[in-house]
Design a protein around this motif. Structure first.
Motif, short mmCIF file in Angstrom:
data_model
loop_
_atom_site.label_atom_id
_atom_site.label_comp_id
_atom_site.label_asym_id
_atom_site.label_seq_id
_atom_site.Cartn_x
_atom_site.Cartn_y
_atom_site.Cartn_z
N LEU A 111 0.82 -1.21 0.00
CA LEU A 111 0.00 0.00 0.00
C LEU A 111 0.85 1.26 0.00
N GLN A 112 2.07 1.18 0.51
CA GLN A 112 2.96 2.33 0.45
C GLN A 112 3.38 2.60 -0.99
N ASP A 113 3.27 1.58 -1.83
CA ASP A 113 3.45 1.71 -3.28
C ASP A 113 4.81 2.30 -3.66
N GLY A 114 5.83 1.97 -2.87
CA GLY A 114 7.17 2.45 -3.19
C GLY A 114 7.40 3.92 -2.90
N LEU A 115 6.42 4.60 -2.30
CA LEU A 115 6.54 6.02 -2.01
C LEU A 115 7.12 6.23 -0.62
N GLY A 116 7.85 7.32 -0.46
CA GLY A 116 8.31 7.71 0.86
C GLY A 116 7.14 8.28 1.65
N ARG A 117 7.37 8.52 2.93
CA ARG A 117 6.31 8.99 3.84
C ARG A 117 5.63 10.27 3.32
N ASP A 118 6.39 11.29 2.95
CA ASP A 118 5.80 12.56 2.54
C ASP A 118 5.01 12.43 1.24
N ALA A 119 5.57 11.72 0.26
CA ALA A 119 4.87 11.55 -1.01
C ALA A 119 3.59 10.74 -0.82
N TRP A 120 3.64 9.73 0.03
CA TRP A 120 2.46 8.91 0.30
C TRP A 120 1.37 9.75 0.96
N ALA A 121 1.76 10.56 1.97
CA ALA A 121 0.79 11.42 2.66
C ALA A 121 0.20 12.45 1.71
N GLU A 122 1.02 12.97 0.81
CA GLU A 122 0.52 13.95 -0.17
C GLU A 122 -0.50 13.30 -1.10
N ARG A 123 -0.20 12.09 -1.56
CA ARG A 123 -1.15 11.40 -2.44
C ARG A 123 -2.44 11.09 -1.70
N LEU A 124 -2.34 10.61 -0.46
CA LEU A 124 -3.54 10.31 0.31
C LEU A 124 -4.35 11.58 0.56
N GLY A 125 -3.67 12.68 0.86
CA GLY A 125 -4.36 13.95 1.04
C GLY A 125 -5.12 14.38 -0.19
N GLY A 126 -4.52 14.15 -1.36
CA GLY A 126 -5.20 14.47 -2.62
C GLY A 126 -6.44 13.61 -2.83
N GLN A 127 -6.35 12.35 -2.48
CA GLN A 127 -7.51 11.46 -2.62
C GLN A 127 -8.64 11.89 -1.69
N VAL A 128 -8.30 12.30 -0.47
CA VAL A 128 -9.32 12.76 0.47
C VAL A 128 -9.95 14.05 -0.04
N ALA A 129 -9.13 14.95 -0.59
CA ALA A 129 -9.66 16.21 -1.11
C ALA A 129 -10.62 15.96 -2.26
N GLU A 130 -10.31 14.97 -3.11
CA GLU A 130 -11.21 14.63 -4.22
C GLU A 130 -12.56 14.14 -3.71
N ARG A 131 -12.56 13.39 -2.63
CA ARG A 131 -13.81 12.87 -2.06
C ARG A 131 -14.56 13.93 -1.29
N GLY A 132 -13.89 15.01 -0.93
CA GLY A 132 -14.52 16.07 -0.16
C GLY A 132 -14.31 15.87 1.33
N ARG A 133 -14.28 16.96 2.02
CA ARG A 133 -14.11 16.92 3.47
C ARG A 133 -15.39 16.46 4.13
N ALA A 134 -15.24 15.65 5.13
CA ALA A 134 -16.39 15.15 5.89
C ALA A 134 -16.03 15.15 7.36
N LYS A 135 -16.98 15.52 8.18
CA LYS A 135 -16.80 15.47 9.62
C LYS A 135 -17.39 14.15 10.11
N ILE A 136 -16.63 13.43 10.91
CA ILE A 136 -17.11 12.16 11.45
C ILE A 136 -17.99 12.46 12.65
N LEU A 137 -19.27 12.12 12.54
CA LEU A 137 -20.22 12.31 13.63
C LEU A 137 -20.27 11.10 14.55
N PHE A 138 -20.05 9.93 13.97
CA PHE A 138 -20.11 8.68 14.72
C PHE A 138 -19.17 7.70 14.06
N LEU A 139 -18.42 6.96 14.86
CA LEU A 139 -17.50 5.95 14.36
C LEU A 139 -17.61 4.72 15.24
#
Length: 105
Positions: free
Chosen positions: A22-50
């Motif tokens: 799942l790290q896909d050969g990426l370093g920590r910062d690049a992986w976090a940047e990619r994940l952040g981009g994926q979350v931004a594409e899905r839109g911000r959501a506030k967790i009301l219940f987990l």
């Protein structure tokens, strides 16, 4: 568990909790940047219940399901994520994530 919170909330500290696949050969910062981009594409959501359901463990593999109630810019919705974990280098790590979202209410 904390891994769910670390995975779904910025600044995405879950790098050490996912498999090398799942790290896909990426370093920590690049992986976090990619994940952040994926979350931004899905839109911000506030967790009301987990709710994290008990793990189902079979040898060196496990499945954990988390149910969410979310507040999105477009309204409330219910979502579920299934985490497939494997034991890698003696530690449990996330190897796959499947997301299911109900239509917004």
């Amino acid at each position: 568990p904390k891994f769910v919170e670390k995975l779904v909330q910025p600044p995405f500290k879950a790098y050490d909790l996912v498999t090398e696949r799942l790290q896909d050969g990426l370093g920590r910062d690049a992986w976090a940047e990619r994940l952040g981009g994926q979350v931004a594409e899905r839109g911000r959501a506030k967790i009301l219940f987990l709710r994290v359901h008990p793990a189902i463990v079979k040898g060196d593999e496990a499945t954990v399901v988390a149910s969410f109630r979310l507040e999105t810019p477009n309204g409330r919705k219910v979502a579920r994520e299934t985490y497939n974990l494997v034991r890698e280098n003696g530690r449990w790590r996330i190897d796959a994530i499947k997301m299911y979202e109900a239509p917004e209410q």
